[in-house]
Design an enzyme around this catalytic site. Structure first.
Site, PDB file in Angstrom:
ATOM      1  N   SER A 247       0.844  -1.194   0.000  1.00 57.86           N
ATOM      2  CA  SER A 247       0.000   0.000   0.000  1.00 57.86           C
ATOM      3  C   SER A 247       0.885   1.252   0.000  1.00 57.86           C
ATOM      4  O   SER A 247       1.752   1.395  -0.857  1.00 57.86           O
ATOM      5  CB  SER A 247      -0.959  -0.043   1.193  1.00 57.86           C
ATOM      6  OG  SER A 247      -2.029   0.845   1.009  1.00 57.86           O
ATOM      7  N   ASP A 339      -8.323  -6.427  -5.597  1.00 58.10           N
ATOM      8  CA  ASP A 339      -8.079  -5.292  -4.700  1.00 58.10           C
ATOM      9  C   ASP A 339      -9.178  -4.248  -4.904  1.00 58.10           C
ATOM     10  O   ASP A 339      -9.335  -3.710  -5.995  1.00 58.10           O
ATOM     11  CB  ASP A 339      -6.711  -4.695  -5.035  1.00 58.10           C
ATOM     12  CG  ASP A 339      -6.282  -3.577  -4.098  1.00 58.10           C
ATOM     13  OD1 ASP A 339      -7.124  -3.091  -3.323  1.00 58.10           O
ATOM     14  OD2 ASP A 339      -5.100  -3.192  -4.163  1.00 58.10           O
ATOM     15  N   HIS A 374      -6.664  -6.467  -1.129  1.00 55.33           N
ATOM     16  CA  HIS A 374      -5.572  -5.506  -0.930  1.00 55.33           C
ATOM     17  C   HIS A 374      -4.566  -5.957   0.125  1.00 55.33           C
ATOM     18  O   HIS A 374      -3.363  -5.780  -0.041  1.00 55.33           O
ATOM     19  CB  HIS A 374      -6.183  -4.159  -0.530  1.00 55.33           C
ATOM     20  CG  HIS A 374      -5.188  -3.047  -0.406  1.00 55.33           C
ATOM     21  ND1 HIS A 374      -4.574  -2.475  -1.501  1.00 55.33           N
ATOM     22  CD2 HIS A 374      -4.691  -2.398   0.684  1.00 55.33           C
ATOM     23  CE1 HIS A 374      -3.753  -1.521  -1.096  1.00 55.33           C
ATOM     24  NE2 HIS A 374      -3.802  -1.464   0.224  1.00 55.33           N
TER      25      HIS A 374
END
Length: 445
Positions: A247, A339, A374
């Site tokens: 991320s 995601d 994610h």
């Protein structure tokens, strides 16, 4: 309620103790032919939240259940899912549903109680005082640190973190491990990398022991100091270091690979390749952040309002992209195809195209994993579909399903370890016409 196990029912979990990234075999014998049972896993995480998972099975004509080969008929998942009881752990009723599992105390194993109950039961029934008879139960330990791994708190100039060293004399290939907007110090991935032969430095970037509680911009000088600390350690190979981040920490990892020559290998997991939300200072140059909007979107499958990102157009992001072509590192772009927070597959392809257009000489590759969300962690970490974020006062949807997440975790973990091992150790031996090294525990990598 009868909580005394039946002596003729045997629940087996093999092995009873293992590393967190290892699978187990679960089976039941001594049941009646075609008997309906519920298998349950239960654990208390470090902050006291009770996690559980459960699945419905039907014994065969011999009164046996083999989770590795038989289908779950219901519960939290259906079909054949050998590690479903571990990978599907979620907060148990009546705990708040949208919590992310994070192992905070890596020195202690995760204790998982696996049990088998008569009949097909619901989560609420399993957590109530009216649960039907317990047939058998087993205590199972999942370790984040292999025997002999050393955990060393680090204060080096301004740098804060924890260094994990594998057992043995070394020197070892070394990796800097970062998490993004969580803040504080997250160690569970570093502990597991060290358990597989890497010197891994879990690096704090804000809100930890003298670091700013709130960050506005990042300065590459802080990360240069962390790389310097790692490379001068006598247990670390001096061929260069690896970096890994997911991320927001993914674009930080790419920044280290771009601007710090000693970074030889970079893994990004579901990230942007432009400074997201926070700017980046590189000596006298400033890379401004791009800010993406968020909105509340109600997903019918959850009945709850989730924050969903509104990502700028790709042409805009390409203009703001880091000059990856200035790097001398190898890149592995890890992407979860489901995601729902970042359009990470498009981002990774843009990064790949940029390197290709500049005839980049080092290795670079995109690895995409179908059905994963994610939050792609090391193997058998409980899947988190959504979790509450105080900055939004709402839950963020991460996406994915437990089964595909577990498959992706196993595959990605193997890909990441092989990538780091080759680019931080093996290729240097090959280039020097040396014999291919035999790394301790290499057969497990």
């Amino acid at each position: 309620m009868n909580t005394t196990p039946k002596e003729d029912v045997v629940l087996s979990v093999i092995p009873l103790s293992c590393l967190q990234d290892e699978p187990v075999l679960i089976g039941v014998s001594g049941l009646k032919p075609n008997q309906d049972v519920t298998l349950q896993a239960s654990a208390i995480e470090d902050q006291g939240v009770h996690y559980m998972s459960y699945a419905h099975y039907r014994a065969d004509e011999n009164g046996e259940v083999d989770v590795d080969k038989m289908e779950s008929l219901g519960g939290q998942y259906e079909g054949i899912f050998p590690m479903g009881l571990i990978g599907s752990l979620v907060p148990a009723p009546p705990h708040y549903r949208y919590v992310r599992f994070i192992k905070r105390v890596v020195e202690k194993p995760l204790l998982v109680t696996i049990s088998v109950h008569n009949g097909h039961l619901s989560a609420e029934k399993l957590c109530s005082s009216e649960v039907t008879e317990l047939l058998s139960c087993v205590a199972h330990e999942r370790h984040y640190m292999a025997p002999g791994v050393k955990r060393i708190p680090v204060q080096y100039g301004e740098v804060r973190g924890t260094l994990f060293l594998p057992p043995g004399d070394g020197p070892f290939p070394a990796v800097i491990d970062m998490f993004g907007t969580l803040g504080g110090l997250i160690e569970y991935r570093s502990a597991q990398l060290a358990s597989r032969g890497f010197a891994s430095f879990a690096l704090a970037i804000f809100n930890y022991e003298g670091l700013p509680k709130v960050v506005e911009d990042f300065d590459i000088a802080y990360f240069e100091e962390a790389v310097k600390f790692l490379l001068q350690h006598d247990k670390v190979l001096d061929y260069g270091v690896g970096v890994i981040g997911n991320s927001k920490a993914g674009d930080l990892a790419a920044s280290l690979a771009t601007f710090i020559p000693s970074v030889a290998a970079c893994v990004t997991i579901n990230s942007f390749f432009a400074p997201a939300n926070f700017g980046l200072r590189v000596k006298d140059r400033f890379y401004p952040p791009f800010k993406y909007e968020t909105l509340l979107a109600k997903f019918a499958d959850a009945g709850y309002a989730f924050v969903q990102s509104c990502i700028p157009e790709q042409k805009f992001l390409q203009k703001r992209m880091l000059p990856l072509e200035e790097s001398s590192a190898a890149f592995l772009f890890v992407v979860s195809a489901a995601d729902r927070d970042v359009n990470s597959e498009v981002q990774a392809q843009c990064a790949r195209q940029r390197l290709s257009s500049h005839d980049y000489k080092q290795d670079y590759k995109v690895e995409s994993y179908p059905g994963a969300g994610h939050l792609l962690d090391p193997p058998y970490s409980p899947h988190c579909y959504a979790s509450f974020e105080h900055s939004y006062m709402a839950a963020i949807c991460w996406g994915g399903t437990a089964k595909y997440q577990a498959i992706a975790q196993v595959k990605a973990w193997k890909d990441i370890k092989r990538f780091f091992l080759y680019h931080l150790k093996e290729k240097w031996h090959f280039n020097n016409d040396a014999k291919s090294p035999t790394m301790p525990g290499k057969s497990q990598l």
